[in-house]
Enzyme design. Structure first.
Site, short mmCIF file in Angstrom:
data_model
loop_
_atom_site.label_atom_id
_atom_site.label_comp_id
_atom_site.label_asym_id
_atom_site.label_seq_id
_atom_site.Cartn_x
_atom_site.Cartn_y
_atom_site.Cartn_z
N ASP A 1 -0.51 -23.75 -21.09
CA ASP A 1 0.63 -23.10 -20.42
C ASP A 1 0.30 -22.95 -18.96
OD1 ASP A 1 -0.32 -19.99 -20.11
OD2 ASP A 1 -0.99 -20.80 -22.03
N GLU B 1 4.61 -8.69 -22.13
CA GLU B 1 3.24 -8.18 -22.15
C GLU B 1 3.09 -7.09 -21.10
OE1 GLU B 1 0.33 -10.69 -19.97
OE2 GLU B 1 1.81 -12.31 -20.22
N ASP C 1 7.96 -14.16 -22.64
CA ASP C 1 6.62 -13.63 -22.38
C ASP C 1 6.77 -12.14 -22.12
OD1 ASP C 1 4.17 -12.87 -21.38
OD2 ASP C 1 4.07 -14.37 -19.79
#
Length: 275
Positions: A74, A165, A163
């Site tokens: 990634d 986080e 994503d």
């Protein structure tokens, strides 16, 4: 008796005044610096796994004996133009590129990364770095789809990834309660599905998920899990998921630091791309 010559000492008051002026000058300099120079990164510079480094290890290598796993990477604007041929020759067969963050940032290297991985033969996808404290989940999902995060039925495009986080710019959970965070994620996922016809992948770490969603298990039946943990195994998974689909296992791999394993052989990567 010792003789004090002119200039051989300063009066205490003058010394204190000098120290005060120096401290004021230093304070002025620090407040004039941009936020990232003083310790907080600039908006837009976040990348997948940025928070994992400080919470779930700094490097890892999968333990031997795992079932067939397909190597992936990634990337984000941090990597710039990527040497896709080098990665392909090393065995990498799938890749995700950061497309967007919040509703204020698009990756300036996205075209080279997203199209370059596709051209070399990889199965590719795009991810969105969520900032739940800036705009709604729906707004960010729409921004993501409108700036590279869509999906096409070409057999080589993976569904978009959320994503979610640690907040690199402030409080870990973006100032939200667990229930408010679950609502924000739901808003994003529902909007993405309505726009693309696909369920988004969720990238997260178990410790963040537990802290910031109360270890909510309601997405596991529909959204694939991409777990982040830099260790020899992915560890305990968030509630609801019996297995991971992808695992980011290190931030210190060759060519590109962030390396990942797909939980299956290449035909399973192709199956996810095909929906």
């Amino acid at each position: 008796m010792p003789v004090h010559r002119p200039g051989s000492f300063r009066q205490p008051g003058l010394l204190a005044a000098g120290i005060l002026l120096a401290l004021l000058a230093l304070l002025s300099l620090l407040t004039a610096l941009p936020a990232h120079a003083a310790g907080t990164p600039a908006r837009g510079t976040a990348y997948m796994g940025m928070g994992v480094l400080g919470h779930d290890g700094r490097g890892g290598a999968p333990a031997p004996g795992l079932v067939a796993q397909t190597e992936g990477v990634d990337v984000s604007g941090y990597q710039g133009n990527v040497a896709w041929s080098t990665l392909w020759n090393s065995g990498v067969r799938w890749a995700y590129s950061k497309a967007t963050e919040g509703t204020y940032y698009t990756n300036p290297y996205f075209a080279q990364q997203y199209n370059g991985s596709y051209t070399i033969g990889m199965i590719r996808g795009a991810y969105h770095f969520a900032t739940p404290d800036t705009t709604s989940g729906a707004a960010q999902a729409n921004y993501f789809v409108d700036h590279g995060g869509g999906w096409s039925r070409d057999g080589k495009t993976l569904p978009g990834t959320l994503d979610i986080e640690w907040n690199p710019y402030g409080a870990a959970c973006y100032g939200k309660s667990a229930s408010a965070m679950v609502s924000w994620i739901t808003d994003f996922l529902n909007t993405y599905r309505a726009r693309t016809g696909r369920n988004a992948v969720i990238y997260t770490a178990t410790s963040w998920w537990t802290q910031c969603t109360g270890n909510y298990g309601g997405f596991a039946s529909s959204d694939p899990l991409w777990i982040a943990r830099y260790a020899a195994d992915p560890g305990t998974l968030p509630a609801g998921w019996a297995y991971y689909t992808m695992w980011q296992y290190t931030s210190s791999g060759p060519t590109v630091g962030d390396h990942d394993k797909f939980n299956g052989a290449l035909d399973r990567v192709q199956a996810l791309a095909n929906g």
